[in-house]
Design a protein around this motif. Structure first.
Motif, short mmCIF file in Angstrom:
data_model
loop_
_atom_site.label_atom_id
_atom_site.label_comp_id
_atom_site.label_asym_id
_atom_site.label_seq_id
_atom_site.Cartn_x
_atom_site.Cartn_y
_atom_site.Cartn_z
N GLU A 65 0.81 -1.22 0.00
CA GLU A 65 0.00 0.00 0.00
C GLU A 65 0.85 1.27 0.00
O GLU A 65 0.32 2.36 -0.10
CB GLU A 65 -0.91 0.01 1.25
N ILE A 66 2.16 1.13 0.13
CA ILE A 66 3.06 2.28 0.24
C ILE A 66 3.49 2.77 -1.13
O ILE A 66 4.01 2.01 -1.94
CB ILE A 66 4.31 1.91 1.06
N VAL A 67 3.27 4.05 -1.41
CA VAL A 67 3.77 4.70 -2.62
C VAL A 67 4.68 5.83 -2.15
O VAL A 67 4.25 6.70 -1.38
CB VAL A 67 2.62 5.25 -3.50
N PHE A 68 5.94 5.80 -2.60
CA PHE A 68 6.93 6.76 -2.13
C PHE A 68 8.01 6.89 -3.19
O PHE A 68 8.23 5.97 -3.98
CB PHE A 68 7.54 6.26 -0.80
N PRO A 69 8.71 8.02 -3.21
CA PRO A 69 9.82 8.15 -4.17
C PRO A 69 10.92 7.12 -3.88
O PRO A 69 11.19 6.79 -2.72
CB PRO A 69 10.34 9.56 -3.92
N THR A 70 11.56 6.63 -4.93
CA THR A 70 12.75 5.79 -4.77
C THR A 70 13.90 6.69 -4.36
O THR A 70 13.79 7.92 -4.41
CB THR A 70 13.11 5.08 -6.09
N LEU A 71 15.02 6.11 -4.01
CA LEU A 71 16.19 6.94 -3.69
C LEU A 71 16.65 7.72 -4.92
O LEU A 71 17.01 8.89 -4.81
CB LEU A 71 17.34 6.07 -3.18
N ARG A 72 16.61 7.07 -6.08
CA ARG A 72 16.98 7.79 -7.31
C ARG A 72 16.02 8.96 -7.53
O ARG A 72 16.43 10.03 -7.95
CB ARG A 72 16.97 6.86 -8.50
N GLY A 73 14.75 8.75 -7.23
CA GLY A 73 13.77 9.83 -7.35
C GLY A 73 14.06 10.96 -6.38
O GLY A 73 13.96 12.14 -6.73
N ALA A 74 14.44 10.60 -5.15
CA ALA A 74 14.74 11.61 -4.14
C ALA A 74 16.01 12.39 -4.48
O ALA A 74 16.12 13.57 -4.16
CB ALA A 74 14.88 10.96 -2.77
N VAL A 75 16.95 11.74 -5.14
CA VAL A 75 18.18 12.43 -5.56
C VAL A 75 17.86 13.39 -6.71
O VAL A 75 18.29 14.55 -6.69
CB VAL A 75 19.27 11.42 -5.99
N GLU A 76 17.09 12.92 -7.70
CA GLU A 76 16.77 13.74 -8.88
C GLU A 76 15.76 14.84 -8.57
O GLU A 76 15.82 15.92 -9.16
CB GLU A 76 16.18 12.86 -9.99
N ARG A 77 14.81 14.53 -7.68
CA ARG A 77 13.72 15.46 -7.39
C ARG A 77 13.53 15.56 -5.87
O ARG A 77 12.62 14.98 -5.31
CB ARG A 77 12.44 14.96 -8.05
N PRO A 78 14.41 16.32 -5.20
CA PRO A 78 14.36 16.41 -3.73
C PRO A 78 13.03 16.98 -3.22
O PRO A 78 12.38 17.76 -3.91
CB PRO A 78 15.51 17.37 -3.39
N PHE A 79 12.66 16.57 -2.02
CA PHE A 79 11.44 17.08 -1.38
C PHE A 79 11.71 17.24 0.11
O PHE A 79 12.47 16.49 0.70
CB PHE A 79 10.25 16.13 -1.64
N PRO A 80 11.10 18.26 0.74
CA PRO A 80 11.38 18.56 2.16
C PRO A 80 10.55 17.75 3.16
O PRO A 80 10.88 17.74 4.34
CB PRO A 80 11.04 20.04 2.26
#
Length: 165
Positions: A65-80
């Motif tokens: 049920e968890i939808v979350f950015p991957t680490l690659r996503g977090a590196v490319e598109r940071p979020f606070p």
């Protein structure tokens, strides 16, 4: 995480895209807008994880049920949102997939919720190290002095990070 590799890859319909982005928005708020793109593909894997490619980049994952950015996503598109910052002493352990212990945490985002995903970042450069599931709410985590507070589900160097798509 068990050894995973891609099985199927296909473009998803607008209705599925809407559900994925609604779930992502629920986790990281308005920062989810950074994860939209022209083409969105779904990659089914041999593990429990489904990866979503936005403009051919693996930036979103779905585990149950968890939808979350991957680490690659977090590196490319940071979020606070939903961030936990760890000190330099925790980096070596995080790179091996260790769970996060309370003494290694230097900062906790106030929006962290129990049983929801969090992004674990390192203190010096602010780079993502892992994604985990919080075992406590932010307020409870602040009060803890010892023990495990985050269960790691995805880290730099794991099968999801190294998966070739």
């Amino acid at each position: 995480m068990a050894k995973i590799s891609p099985k199927k890859r296909h473009t998803i319909r607008k209705s599925k895209q809407s559900k994925i982005f609604a779930a992502l928005r629920e986790e990281i708020g308005e920062s989810a807008e950074a994860y939209t793109g022209k083409s969105i593909e779904m990659v089914e894997t041999t593990g429990e994880t489904t990866v979503f490619l936005v403009d051919r980049h693996p930036v979103i994952m779905e585990m149950g049920e968890i939808v979350f950015p991957t680490l690659r996503g977090a590196v490319e598109r940071p979020f606070p949102e939903k961030n936990i910052t760890v000190d330099a002493g925790a980096i070596a352990f995080m790179a091996k997939g260790a769970d996060v212990m309370r003494p290694g945490i230097v900062k906790i985002s106030p929006d962290v919720k129990k049983d929801h995903p969090v992004l674990i970042i390192e203190e010096r450069y602010g780079k993502p190290l892992a994604v985990g599931i919080a075992l406590y709410d932010a307020e409870e985590m602040e009060l803890c002095e010892t023990g495990k507070v985050i269960k790691t589900i995805h880290h730099v160097g794991d099968d999801l990070w190294n998966m070739e798509i």
